[in-house]
Design a protein around this motif. Sequence first.
Motif, PDB file in Angstrom:
ATOM      1  N   ARG A  40      13.972 -11.107  -1.515  1.00  0.00           N
ATOM      2  CA  ARG A  40      14.779 -11.427  -0.339  1.00  0.00           C
ATOM      3  C   ARG A  40      14.492 -12.874   0.038  1.00  0.00           C
ATOM      4  O   ARG A  40      13.353 -13.340  -0.058  1.00  0.00           O
ATOM      5  N   SER A  41      15.514 -13.572   0.474  1.00  0.00           N
ATOM      6  CA  SER A  41      15.320 -14.974   0.851  1.00  0.00           C
ATOM      7  C   SER A  41      16.265 -15.348   1.978  1.00  0.00           C
ATOM      8  O   SER A  41      17.350 -14.780   2.139  1.00  0.00           O
ATOM      9  N   GLU A  42      15.811 -16.337   2.747  1.00  0.00           N
ATOM     10  CA  GLU A  42      16.583 -16.833   3.888  1.00  0.00           C
ATOM     11  C   GLU A  42      16.450 -18.350   3.934  1.00  0.00           C
ATOM     12  O   GLU A  42      15.373 -18.894   3.677  1.00  0.00           O
ATOM     13  N   MET A  43      17.550 -19.031   4.235  1.00  0.00           N
ATOM     14  CA  MET A  43      17.512 -20.484   4.378  1.00  0.00           C
ATOM     15  C   MET A  43      18.376 -20.895   5.555  1.00  0.00           C
ATOM     16  O   MET A  43      19.539 -20.481   5.667  1.00  0.00           O
ATOM     17  N   LEU A  44      17.806 -21.696   6.440  1.00  0.00           N
ATOM     18  CA  LEU A  44      18.507 -22.202   7.608  1.00  0.00           C
ATOM     19  C   LEU A  44      18.495 -23.717   7.562  1.00  0.00           C
ATOM     20  O   LEU A  44      17.457 -24.326   7.304  1.00  0.00           O
ATOM     21  N   SER A  45      19.633 -24.322   7.819  1.00  0.00           N
ATOM     22  CA  SER A  45      19.734 -25.777   7.792  1.00  0.00           C
ATOM     23  C   SER A  45      20.439 -26.268   9.043  1.00  0.00           C
ATOM     24  O   SER A  45      21.530 -25.794   9.383  1.00  0.00           O
ATOM     25  N   PHE A  46      19.788 -27.203   9.730  1.00  0.00           N
ATOM     26  CA  PHE A  46      20.325 -27.810  10.946  1.00  0.00           C
ATOM     27  C   PHE A  46      20.659 -29.250  10.614  1.00  0.00           C
ATOM     28  O   PHE A  46      19.794 -30.025  10.208  1.00  0.00           O
ATOM     29  N   ASP A  47      21.929 -29.620  10.743  1.00  0.00           N
ATOM     30  CA  ASP A  47      22.368 -30.934  10.292  1.00  0.00           C
ATOM     31  C   ASP A  47      23.279 -31.568  11.323  1.00  0.00           C
ATOM     32  O   ASP A  47      24.227 -30.931  11.808  1.00  0.00           O
ATOM     33  N   ASP A  48      22.974 -32.819  11.651  1.00  0.00           N
ATOM     34  CA  ASP A  48      23.824 -33.599  12.547  1.00  0.00           C
ATOM     35  C   ASP A  48      24.057 -32.884  13.877  1.00  0.00           C
ATOM     36  O   ASP A  48      25.162 -32.838  14.409  1.00  0.00           O
ATOM     37  N   ARG A  52      24.135 -25.822  10.404  1.00  0.00           N
ATOM     38  CA  ARG A  52      25.132 -26.006   9.349  1.00  0.00           C
ATOM     39  C   ARG A  52      25.151 -24.828   8.366  1.00  0.00           C
ATOM     40  O   ARG A  52      26.193 -24.426   7.875  1.00  0.00           O
ATOM     41  N   THR A  53      23.969 -24.275   8.059  1.00  0.00           N
ATOM     42  CA  THR A  53      23.881 -23.201   7.079  1.00  0.00           C
ATOM     43  C   THR A  53      22.895 -22.152   7.557  1.00  0.00           C
ATOM     44  O   THR A  53      21.812 -22.472   8.039  1.00  0.00           O
ATOM     45  N   ALA A  54      23.274 -20.891   7.419  1.00  0.00           N
ATOM     46  CA  ALA A  54      22.376 -19.769   7.650  1.00  0.00           C
ATOM     47  C   ALA A  54      22.685 -18.746   6.567  1.00  0.00           C
ATOM     48  O   ALA A  54      23.715 -18.069   6.618  1.00  0.00           O
ATOM     49  N   SER A  55      21.822 -18.673   5.564  1.00  0.00           N
ATOM     50  CA  SER A  55      22.100 -17.792   4.425  1.00  0.00           C
ATOM     51  C   SER A  55      20.978 -16.793   4.236  1.00  0.00           C
ATOM     52  O   SER A  55      19.806 -17.081   4.506  1.00  0.00           O
ATOM     53  N   TYR A  56      21.347 -15.628   3.768  1.00  0.00           N
ATOM     54  CA  TYR A  56      20.399 -14.567   3.471  1.00  0.00           C
ATOM     55  C   TYR A  56      20.821 -13.918   2.174  1.00  0.00           C
ATOM     56  O   TYR A  56      22.008 -13.660   1.943  1.00  0.00           O
ATOM     57  N   LEU A 133      14.391 -25.733  14.652  1.00  0.00           N
ATOM     58  CA  LEU A 133      15.197 -26.753  13.981  1.00  0.00           C
ATOM     59  C   LEU A 133      15.893 -27.658  14.999  1.00  0.00           C
ATOM     60  O   LEU A 133      16.008 -28.874  14.800  1.00  0.00           O
ATOM     61  N   ARG A 134      16.346 -27.068  16.092  1.00  0.00           N
ATOM     62  CA  ARG A 134      16.999 -27.867  17.138  1.00  0.00           C
ATOM     63  C   ARG A 134      15.995 -28.828  17.779  1.00  0.00           C
ATOM     64  O   ARG A 134      16.325 -29.989  18.058  1.00  0.00           O
ATOM     65  N   GLU A 135      14.763 -28.377  17.976  1.00  0.00           N
ATOM     66  CA  GLU A 135      13.724 -29.240  18.546  1.00  0.00           C
ATOM     67  C   GLU A 135      13.387 -30.388  17.607  1.00  0.00           C
ATOM     68  O   GLU A 135      13.139 -31.516  18.046  1.00  0.00           O
ATOM     69  N   ILE A 136      13.367 -30.101  16.301  1.00  0.00           N
ATOM     70  CA  ILE A 136      13.105 -31.160  15.327  1.00  0.00           C
ATOM     71  C   ILE A 136      14.174 -32.235  15.421  1.00  0.00           C
ATOM     72  O   ILE A 136      13.881 -33.445  15.428  1.00  0.00           O
ATOM     73  N   ASP A 137      15.418 -31.819  15.522  1.00  0.00           N
ATOM     74  CA  ASP A 137      16.527 -32.768  15.631  1.00  0.00           C
ATOM     75  C   ASP A 137      16.372 -33.641  16.877  1.00  0.00           C
ATOM     76  O   ASP A 137      16.487 -34.878  16.804  1.00  0.00           O
ATOM     77  N   SER A 153      15.504 -28.218   7.561  1.00  0.00           N
ATOM     78  CA  SER A 153      15.749 -26.921   6.937  1.00  0.00           C
ATOM     79  C   SER A 153      14.472 -26.100   6.909  1.00  0.00           C
ATOM     80  O   SER A 153      13.365 -26.630   6.833  1.00  0.00           O
ATOM     81  N   LEU A 154      14.659 -24.811   6.978  1.00  0.00           N
ATOM     82  CA  LEU A 154      13.559 -23.853   6.973  1.00  0.00           C
ATOM     83  C   LEU A 154      13.919 -22.748   5.995  1.00  0.00           C
ATOM     84  O   LEU A 154      15.003 -22.162   6.083  1.00  0.00           O
ATOM     85  N   ALA A 155      13.033 -22.486   5.034  1.00  0.00           N
ATOM     86  CA  ALA A 155      13.316 -21.483   4.015  1.00  0.00           C
ATOM     87  C   ALA A 155      12.135 -20.540   3.886  1.00  0.00           C
ATOM     88  O   ALA A 155      10.968 -20.947   4.018  1.00  0.00           O
ATOM     89  N   ALA A 156      12.425 -19.275   3.636  1.00  0.00           N
ATOM     90  CA  ALA A 156      11.384 -18.276   3.424  1.00  0.00           C
ATOM     91  C   ALA A 156      11.892 -17.246   2.430  1.00  0.00           C
ATOM     92  O   ALA A 156      13.095 -16.936   2.396  1.00  0.00           O
ATOM     93  N   SER A 157      10.996 -16.737   1.613  1.00  0.00           N
ATOM     94  CA  SER A 157      11.377 -15.702   0.657  1.00  0.00           C
ATOM     95  C   SER A 157      10.196 -14.780   0.400  1.00  0.00           C
ATOM     96  O   SER A 157       9.036 -15.131   0.639  1.00  0.00           O
TER      97      SER A 157
END
Length: 473
Positions: A40-48, A52-56, A133-137, A153-157
């Motif tokens: 199982r894997s998850e990836m979140l990406s916060f851009d601009d 932008r991306t939330a995948s599982y 991610l919002r705080e990082i931005d 981006s933050l990823a975990a699997s």
Amino acid sequence: MQHPPFRPFETALDRDRALLLLQAATLGAEDGELFLERRRSEMLSFDDGRLRTASYDASEGFGLRAVRGEASGYAHSSDISEAAVKRAVETARLAVAEGGGTLALGPQPTNRRLYTDADPLAEAPFALKIDTLREIDAFARELDPRVVQVTASLAASLQEVVILRPDGTLLSDIRPMTRLNVSVIVEENGHRESGSDGGGGRTGLAGRIERSSWEASTREALRIALVNLEAEPAPAGTMDVVLGPGWPGILLHEAVGHGLEGDFNRKGSSAFAGLMGQQVAAKGVTVIDDGTIPDRRGSISFDDEGTPSNRTVLIEDGVLVGYMQDRQNARLMGLSPTGNGRRESHAHPPMPRMTNTCMLGGDTAPADILAGLKDGIYAVGFGGGQVDITNGKFVFSCTEAYRVKNGKVGAPVKGATLIGDGPAAMKQIRAIGNDMALDPGIGNCGKAGQWVPVGVGQPTLLIGGLTVGGAGA
């Protein structure tokens, strides 16, 4: 985003029936295994400024292999059932239909665990990940008004592996992975540059989302971007180069590491083929592949054939003393497997692959190495590169580098590429620092269409006579 609870690996496949089928597949073979995987894997990406991306992704399946000599029959399926395994047996047996082989002794099982078996995906609520991610931005933009874009981006699997051997041995491992990455783009007077930083490993997610961790990565990404904003065009020509510690070991990984994998040497396609016991690097150079370092990205309790991971010395004091081996290549070469049989997933057969490949430190202070550089480049960060494994020729682009003259580190340079070949570069190492460091846990390695996580490391190094490609003269 809600995820189902992660239970122990449960399938409709009966262990005793699976063993009988595996033994039928490997009858007359020399090796083989049934490899089951659940991931199982998850990836979140916060851009601009926005998510932008939330995948599982969730997947499971098996791979069944039978090996005799150089032949290998492999079949895989995402359907873990007795019927699917029966079909796989028919395919795998095509490679060993003539029989006549004797099964090699299986690997000695290990109870060693090098990392947690906790599920990193469930370690923090989805909302907290987004807030991080919002705080990082926001933090990156507050640091400097020249920041015009931030990508975080933050990823975990979590991968669960079960390996059944023909002798009935059953091995299981739970392999977590997490990673945080921050990239920033800065602009000044219409000129833009970027920088990135991050880290990862086989650890929980808590350490990645702690403010102290992501603040450090954000500051470093910004620092690199601002350095590049002031950079001058890189010089071109043949010159001495000092490589920084840690991540620059990616050059060692690509230009030398692949050439020390067993299959390339057995087939004679490596630049190091036939050189066992010979001087292949400068005195003082010792290179190891170590899959036993706790919590590291490239570490594995045992490889994807069931062999316990190992600390394998490849080059010792400049002399070639070892290769990285899976079971098939080791057997064909009359050597022992080293725990380097790895695969991307159940849909891929194993092959010799690196884990954490490092050059050990020497006894020279990094400052003294730089002080001895009369005219050259100090390369601290690397991006992409290309390598020809048959001869070790490489081209690597620098993401952070500086001009050095008369031992003084000067202006940063951009557009620098390092060009050379691994075997020659290893012999041109003139100084080895006492600051050996591992990379922050961001490496992936590709080979024959398969990708696996890896680690690299090295101390500060002085290499003579590399070709630097750049815009200046």
